[in-house]
Write a protein that holds these residues in place. Structure first.
Motif, PDB file in Angstrom:
ATOM      1  N   THR A 192      11.036 -13.487  -7.851  1.00 11.74           N
ATOM      2  CA  THR A 192      10.628 -13.716  -9.228  1.00 11.74           C
ATOM      3  C   THR A 192       9.766 -12.520  -9.606  1.00 11.74           C
ATOM      4  O   THR A 192       9.739 -11.527  -8.889  1.00 11.74           O
ATOM      5  CB  THR A 192       9.846 -15.037  -9.380  1.00 11.74           C
ATOM      6  N   ARG A 193       9.076 -12.583 -10.692  1.00 14.20           N
ATOM      7  CA  ARG A 193       8.388 -11.385 -11.173  1.00 14.20           C
ATOM      8  C   ARG A 193       7.328 -10.868 -10.201  1.00 14.20           C
ATOM      9  O   ARG A 193       7.108  -9.679 -10.128  1.00 14.20           O
ATOM     10  CB  ARG A 193       7.783 -11.642 -12.553  1.00 14.20           C
ATOM     11  N   ASN A 194       6.680 -11.747  -9.481  1.00 14.22           N
ATOM     12  CA  ASN A 194       5.705 -11.213  -8.527  1.00 14.22           C
ATOM     13  C   ASN A 194       5.702 -11.953  -7.189  1.00 14.22           C
ATOM     14  O   ASN A 194       4.769 -11.837  -6.421  1.00 14.22           O
ATOM     15  CB  ASN A 194       4.294 -11.199  -9.128  1.00 14.22           C
ATOM     16  N   VAL A 195       6.774 -12.710  -6.950  1.00 14.93           N
ATOM     17  CA  VAL A 195       6.852 -13.431  -5.676  1.00 14.93           C
ATOM     18  C   VAL A 195       8.159 -13.114  -4.977  1.00 14.93           C
ATOM     19  O   VAL A 195       9.219 -13.122  -5.585  1.00 14.93           O
ATOM     20  CB  VAL A 195       6.759 -14.967  -5.892  1.00 14.93           C
ATOM     21  N   VAL A 196       8.055 -12.816  -3.688  1.00 13.08           N
ATOM     22  CA  VAL A 196       9.229 -12.643  -2.842  1.00 13.08           C
ATOM     23  C   VAL A 196       9.307 -13.864  -1.937  1.00 13.08           C
ATOM     24  O   VAL A 196       8.360 -14.161  -1.216  1.00 13.08           O
ATOM     25  CB  VAL A 196       9.109 -11.371  -1.978  1.00 13.08           C
ATOM     26  N   ARG A 197      10.401 -14.594  -2.012  1.00 12.42           N
ATOM     27  CA  ARG A 197      10.571 -15.751  -1.141  1.00 12.42           C
ATOM     28  C   ARG A 197      11.594 -15.401  -0.068  1.00 12.42           C
ATOM     29  O   ARG A 197      12.721 -15.063  -0.377  1.00 12.42           O
ATOM     30  CB  ARG A 197      11.052 -16.966  -1.923  1.00 12.42           C
ATOM     31  N   LEU A 198      11.172 -15.499   1.175  1.00 15.92           N
ATOM     32  CA  LEU A 198      12.032 -15.101   2.293  1.00 15.92           C
ATOM     33  C   LEU A 198      12.556 -16.302   3.049  1.00 15.92           C
ATOM     34  O   LEU A 198      11.817 -17.236   3.319  1.00 15.92           O
ATOM     35  CB  LEU A 198      11.220 -14.278   3.299  1.00 15.92           C
ATOM     36  N   ALA A 251       0.828  -1.203   0.000  1.00 14.87           N
ATOM     37  CA  ALA A 251       0.000   0.000   0.000  1.00 14.87           C
ATOM     38  C   ALA A 251       0.867   1.259   0.000  1.00 14.87           C
ATOM     39  O   ALA A 251       0.579   2.228  -0.712  1.00 14.87           O
ATOM     40  CB  ALA A 251      -0.933  -0.010   1.210  1.00 14.87           C
ATOM     41  N   VAL A 252       1.941   1.251   0.775  1.00 10.88           N
ATOM     42  CA  VAL A 252       2.812   2.432   0.847  1.00 10.88           C
ATOM     43  C   VAL A 252       3.516   2.645  -0.498  1.00 10.88           C
ATOM     44  O   VAL A 252       3.592   3.770  -0.995  1.00 10.88           O
ATOM     45  CB  VAL A 252       3.825   2.293   2.001  1.00 10.88           C
ATOM     46  N   PHE A 253       4.008   1.593  -1.090  1.00  8.83           N
ATOM     47  CA  PHE A 253       4.649   1.735  -2.410  1.00  8.83           C
ATOM     48  C   PHE A 253       3.660   2.314  -3.419  1.00  8.83           C
ATOM     49  O   PHE A 253       3.982   3.240  -4.164  1.00  8.83           O
ATOM     50  CB  PHE A 253       5.178   0.377  -2.907  1.00  8.83           C
ATOM     51  N   ARG A 254       2.445   1.766  -3.452  1.00 11.83           N
ATOM     52  CA  ARG A 254       1.453   2.246  -4.438  1.00 11.83           C
ATOM     53  C   ARG A 254       1.066   3.684  -4.168  1.00 11.83           C
ATOM     54  O   ARG A 254       0.821   4.446  -5.110  1.00 11.83           O
ATOM     55  CB  ARG A 254       0.238   1.305  -4.422  1.00 11.83           C
ATOM     56  N   SER A 255       1.043   4.068  -2.894  1.00 10.32           N
ATOM     57  CA  SER A 255       0.626   5.436  -2.568  1.00 10.32           C
ATOM     58  C   SER A 255       1.635   6.475  -3.043  1.00 10.32           C
ATOM     59  O   SER A 255       1.298   7.653  -3.170  1.00 10.32           O
ATOM     60  CB  SER A 255       0.407   5.570  -1.050  1.00 10.32           C
ATOM     61  N   ILE A 256       2.871   6.068  -3.300  1.00 10.88           N
ATOM     62  CA  ILE A 256       3.842   7.041  -3.815  1.00 10.88           C
ATOM     63  C   ILE A 256       4.171   6.754  -5.283  1.00 10.88           C
ATOM     64  O   ILE A 256       5.193   7.184  -5.804  1.00 10.88           O
ATOM     65  CB  ILE A 256       5.143   7.072  -2.979  1.00 10.88           C
ATOM     66  N   GLY A 257       3.284   6.002  -5.946  1.00 11.09           N
ATOM     67  CA  GLY A 257       3.422   5.824  -7.384  1.00 11.09           C
ATOM     68  C   GLY A 257       4.467   4.808  -7.798  1.00 11.09           C
ATOM     69  O   GLY A 257       4.976   4.858  -8.920  1.00 11.09           O
ATOM     70  N   LEU A 258       4.806   3.872  -6.903  1.00 12.60           N
ATOM     71  CA  LEU A 258       5.731   2.801  -7.263  1.00 12.60           C
ATOM     72  C   LEU A 258       4.933   1.493  -7.266  1.00 12.60           C
ATOM     73  O   LEU A 258       4.765   0.861  -6.223  1.00 12.60           O
ATOM     74  CB  LEU A 258       6.887   2.709  -6.257  1.00 12.60           C
ATOM     75  N   PRO A 259       4.400   1.108  -8.430  1.00  9.26           N
ATOM     76  CA  PRO A 259       3.459  -0.003  -8.466  1.00  9.26           C
ATOM     77  C   PRO A 259       4.127  -1.370  -8.380  1.00  9.26           C
ATOM     78  O   PRO A 259       4.951  -1.728  -9.215  1.00  9.26           O
ATOM     79  CB  PRO A 259       2.774   0.172  -9.828  1.00  9.26           C
ATOM     80  N   ALA A 260       3.772  -2.134  -7.368  1.00 11.76           N
ATOM     81  CA  ALA A 260       4.172  -3.544  -7.306  1.00 11.76           C
ATOM     82  C   ALA A 260       3.284  -4.299  -8.296  1.00 11.76           C
ATOM     83  O   ALA A 260       2.145  -3.894  -8.534  1.00 11.76           O
ATOM     84  CB  ALA A 260       3.986  -4.079  -5.896  1.00 11.76           C
ATOM     85  N   PRO A 261       3.793  -5.364  -8.903  1.00 14.40           N
ATOM     86  CA  PRO A 261       2.986  -6.083  -9.894  1.00 14.40           C
ATOM     87  C   PRO A 261       1.709  -6.645  -9.280  1.00 14.40           C
ATOM     88  O   PRO A 261       1.674  -6.951  -8.084  1.00 14.40           O
ATOM     89  CB  PRO A 261       3.915  -7.206 -10.371  1.00 14.40           C
ATOM     90  N   LEU A 315      10.829  -5.945  -6.744  1.00 18.15           N
ATOM     91  CA  LEU A 315       9.705  -6.325  -7.607  1.00 18.15           C
ATOM     92  C   LEU A 315       9.354  -5.182  -8.555  1.00 18.15           C
ATOM     93  O   LEU A 315       9.131  -5.391  -9.748  1.00 18.15           O
ATOM     94  CB  LEU A 315       8.461  -6.671  -6.770  1.00 18.15           C
ATOM     95  N   VAL A 316       9.287  -3.972  -8.005  1.00 25.18           N
ATOM     96  CA  VAL A 316       8.946  -2.801  -8.823  1.00 25.18           C
ATOM     97  C   VAL A 316      10.023  -2.585  -9.888  1.00 25.18           C
ATOM     98  O   VAL A 316       9.737  -2.351 -11.065  1.00 25.18           O
ATOM     99  CB  VAL A 316       8.800  -1.543  -7.936  1.00 25.18           C
ATOM    100  N   SER A 317      11.261  -2.686  -9.459  1.00 27.19           N
ATOM    101  CA  SER A 317      12.392  -2.474 -10.354  1.00 27.19           C
ATOM    102  C   SER A 317      12.407  -3.493 -11.493  1.00 27.19           C
ATOM    103  O   SER A 317      12.665  -3.153 -12.652  1.00 27.19           O
ATOM    104  CB  SER A 317      13.685  -2.569  -9.544  1.00 27.19           C
ATOM    105  N   TYR A 318      12.100  -4.743 -11.164  1.00 28.25           N
ATOM    106  CA  TYR A 318      12.155  -5.802 -12.167  1.00 28.25           C
ATOM    107  C   TYR A 318      11.022  -5.692 -13.183  1.00 28.25           C
ATOM    108  O   TYR A 318      11.063  -6.328 -14.227  1.00 28.25           O
ATOM    109  CB  TYR A 318      12.141  -7.188 -11.491  1.00 28.25           C
ATOM    110  N   ARG A 319      10.006  -4.902 -12.850  1.00 25.75           N
ATOM    111  CA  ARG A 319       8.955  -4.635 -13.852  1.00 25.75           C
ATOM    112  C   ARG A 319       9.525  -3.810 -14.981  1.00 25.75           C
ATOM    113  O   ARG A 319       9.087  -3.887 -16.114  1.00 25.75           O
ATOM    114  CB  ARG A 319       7.797  -3.847 -13.221  1.00 25.75           C
TER     115      ARG A 319
END
Ligand SMILES: [Zn+2]
Length: 223
Positions: free
Chosen positions: A73-79, A35-45, A102-106
């Motif tokens: 991966t393109r839309n998964v973060v494995r921790l 939500a925070v990323f999207r609120s500043i215009g950095l869209p997660a996939p 994730l945003v960067s890899y888009r």
């Protein structure tokens, strides 16, 4: 596809119990981070999600396992919960770092252990952790535990210096820092050639990151 085991219960409890004001569960932190990323215009996939890295599956003939923090991966973060928060990093900090990837890899696929990529991901995490924690109604951290210092320090100094030059010596430090934060976000969304150019213009040289062969082998085998 390998199965992705959940961590044993004590680790799940350690990674993030819901303690009012102190910590939030991984799912709550994940939702707030997106939500925070999207609120500043950095869209997660779309459909971005997190899961546990299969840290206990041997990846070499000696029974060695993955020793990295996360695999993207393109839309998964494995921790890897042992490593990710084992070094006392704050979970919002870990998630913010990985969502930045994730945003960067888009925009463009980056090389593993790319110095600019790690610098901007960790730098954004530092900028956004206080916002994420506020959204979760968590107390601010006195001073977060962060990684990639060798990359982040010159990167942050470089963006600040670039803004100082463009804004002039009379600009207030807070305004220059705001400019630097925007510059870092812009860097996240740049293509690789643009990034190289920006670093050259800013006069920033980032030291290399030591390779982690197990992670690389596993990532290659599981694209
Ligand atoms: Zn990273």
């Amino acid at each position: 596809m390998p199965v992705t085991p959940a961590p044993p219960p004590p680790v799940a409890g350690l990674i993030a119990p819901n303690i009012p004001g102190v910590s939030a569960s991984p799912d709550r932190v994940w939702t707030a981070t997106l939500a925070v990323f999207r609120s500043i215009g950095l869209p997660a996939p779309a459909g971005a999600r997190w899961e546990y890295l299969p840290w206990d599956i041997p990846v070499d003939e000696n029974g060695g396992t993955i020793d990295g923090v996360a695999d993207i991966t393109r839309n998964v973060v494995r921790l890897n919960p042992f490593v990710a928060v084992g070094d006392a990093r704050d979970l919002p900090g870990v998630f913010a770092h990985e969502v930045a990837h994730l945003v960067s890899y888009r925009v463009e696929t980056r090389a593993v252990d790319d110095e600019g990529e790690e610098a901007v991901a960790e730098s954004l995490a530092r900028d956004l952790v206080p916002v994420i924690r506020k959204r979760l109604r968590l107390e601010p951290l006195p001073d977060g535990a962060y990684s990639y210092q060798q990359q982040v320090r010159p990167f942050e100094r470089g963006t600040f210096r670039a803004c100082r030059v463009s804004m002039g010596p009379r600009a207030r430090a807070a305004a220059v820092e705001r400019c630097a934060r925007h510059t870092r976000r812009a860097f996240l969304l740049m293509g690789q050639a643009e990034r190289a150019n920006a670093l050259a213009v800013w006069g920033v040289r980032l030291p290399g990151i030591a390779p982690r062969p197990h992670v690389h082998e596993w990532v290659e085998a599981h694209p």
